[in-house]
Design a protein around this motif. Structure first.
Motif, short mmCIF file in Angstrom:
data_model
loop_
_atom_site.label_atom_id
_atom_site.label_comp_id
_atom_site.label_asym_id
_atom_site.label_seq_id
_atom_site.Cartn_x
_atom_site.Cartn_y
_atom_site.Cartn_z
N ALA A 21 0.83 -1.21 0.00
CA ALA A 21 0.00 0.00 0.00
C ALA A 21 0.86 1.26 0.00
O ALA A 21 0.50 2.26 -0.61
CB ALA A 21 -0.93 0.00 1.21
N TYR A 22 1.99 1.20 0.68
CA TYR A 22 2.86 2.37 0.76
C TYR A 22 4.02 2.30 -0.23
O TYR A 22 4.95 3.08 -0.16
CB TYR A 22 3.34 2.57 2.20
N GLU A 23 3.93 1.34 -1.14
CA GLU A 23 4.88 1.19 -2.25
C GLU A 23 6.33 1.19 -1.78
O GLU A 23 7.18 1.91 -2.32
CB GLU A 23 4.62 2.27 -3.30
N TYR A 24 6.60 0.38 -0.76
CA TYR A 24 7.97 0.24 -0.28
C TYR A 24 8.83 -0.38 -1.38
O TYR A 24 8.39 -1.28 -2.08
CB TYR A 24 8.02 -0.69 0.93
N GLU A 25 10.04 0.10 -1.49
CA GLU A 25 11.01 -0.56 -2.34
C GLU A 25 11.28 -1.94 -1.73
O GLU A 25 11.07 -2.15 -0.53
CB GLU A 25 12.31 0.25 -2.41
N GLU A 26 11.79 -2.87 -2.54
CA GLU A 26 11.98 -4.24 -2.08
C GLU A 26 12.83 -4.31 -0.82
O GLU A 26 12.49 -5.01 0.14
CB GLU A 26 12.60 -5.08 -3.20
N GLU A 27 13.92 -3.58 -0.76
CA GLU A 27 14.80 -3.60 0.40
C GLU A 27 14.10 -3.02 1.64
O GLU A 27 14.21 -3.56 2.74
CB GLU A 27 16.07 -2.80 0.11
N ASP A 28 13.35 -1.94 1.45
CA ASP A 28 12.61 -1.33 2.56
C ASP A 28 11.51 -2.26 3.07
O ASP A 28 11.27 -2.34 4.27
CB ASP A 28 12.01 0.01 2.14
N ARG A 87 9.35 -5.83 7.15
CA ARG A 87 8.84 -7.14 7.56
C ARG A 87 9.68 -7.77 8.67
O ARG A 87 9.15 -8.38 9.59
CB ARG A 87 8.75 -8.07 6.36
N ALA A 88 11.00 -7.61 8.58
CA ALA A 88 11.88 -8.17 9.61
C ALA A 88 11.61 -7.52 10.97
O ALA A 88 11.60 -8.20 11.99
CB ALA A 88 13.34 -7.97 9.20
N ASN A 99 4.02 1.24 15.86
CA ASN A 99 4.12 2.59 15.30
C ASN A 99 5.56 3.04 15.11
O ASN A 99 5.85 3.80 14.18
CB ASN A 99 3.34 3.58 16.15
N LYS A 100 6.47 2.55 15.95
CA LYS A 100 7.89 2.88 15.75
C LYS A 100 8.41 2.26 14.45
O LYS A 100 9.21 2.87 13.76
CB LYS A 100 8.72 2.38 16.94
N VAL A 101 7.95 1.06 14.15
CA VAL A 101 8.37 0.40 12.91
C VAL A 101 7.71 1.08 11.71
O VAL A 101 8.36 1.34 10.70
CB VAL A 101 8.03 -1.10 12.94
N ALA A 102 6.44 1.39 11.82
CA ALA A 102 5.70 1.98 10.71
C ALA A 102 6.11 3.42 10.44
O ALA A 102 6.00 3.91 9.31
CB ALA A 102 4.20 1.91 10.99
N LYS A 103 6.56 4.12 11.47
CA LYS A 103 7.05 5.49 11.46
C LYS A 103 6.36 6.42 10.48
O LYS A 103 5.26 6.89 10.72
CB LYS A 103 8.55 5.55 11.17
N LEU A 104 7.02 6.66 9.39
CA LEU A 104 6.58 7.69 8.45
C LEU A 104 5.45 7.24 7.54
O LEU A 104 4.75 8.08 6.97
CB LEU A 104 7.77 8.14 7.59
N ALA A 105 5.27 5.96 7.39
CA ALA A 105 4.26 5.48 6.44
C ALA A 105 2.84 5.59 7.00
O ALA A 105 1.94 6.06 6.31
CB ALA A 105 4.55 4.03 6.04
#
Length: 115
Positions: free
Chosen positions: A20-27, A32-33, A56-62
């Protein structure tokens, strides 16, 4: 967003949010990790504010999860978050539990309120 079960929510957080937030593969892999132990704890122990804050710390800016819990908590206006939603539906300052005859209208409100 509403989910039928905690495992369904966990799957959504791990698999759908990066899309949904169109993360690049590495991101997405990094996300996920970091998110995997959180969703595993969620599945094992259920909802908690501590765990939501970790998420929320992991999700941060998204994105940010302002509340999570069971639907009944909203219907019963048990938390400040739930009281705000119920007050908006009832157009009243003093929230109260949603009555059975109000449920269909309340569900419609939840679909359209942007809460």
């Amino acid at each position: 967003m509403w989910f039928d079960s905690i495992p369904e929510l966990a799957e959504f957080l791990l698999e759908e949010q990066p899309k949904a937030y169109e993360y690049e593969e590495e991101d997405a892999a990094t996300y996920r990790a970091a998110m995997t132990p959180i969703v595993e704890q969620l599945k094992a122990e259920g909802f908690s504010e501590t765990l939501r804050n970790e998420l929320n710390k992991v999700a941060k800016l998204a994105y940010v999860v302002d509340w999570w819990g069971h639907f009944d908590e909203i219907v019963q206006a048990k938390t400040e978050f739930a009281q705000d939603i119920v007050s908006g539906f009832l157009d009243a300052e003093a929230p109260r539990a949603i009555q059975p005859d109000e449920m269909d209208d309340f569900l419609e409100y939840l679909l359209t309120c942007g809460c």
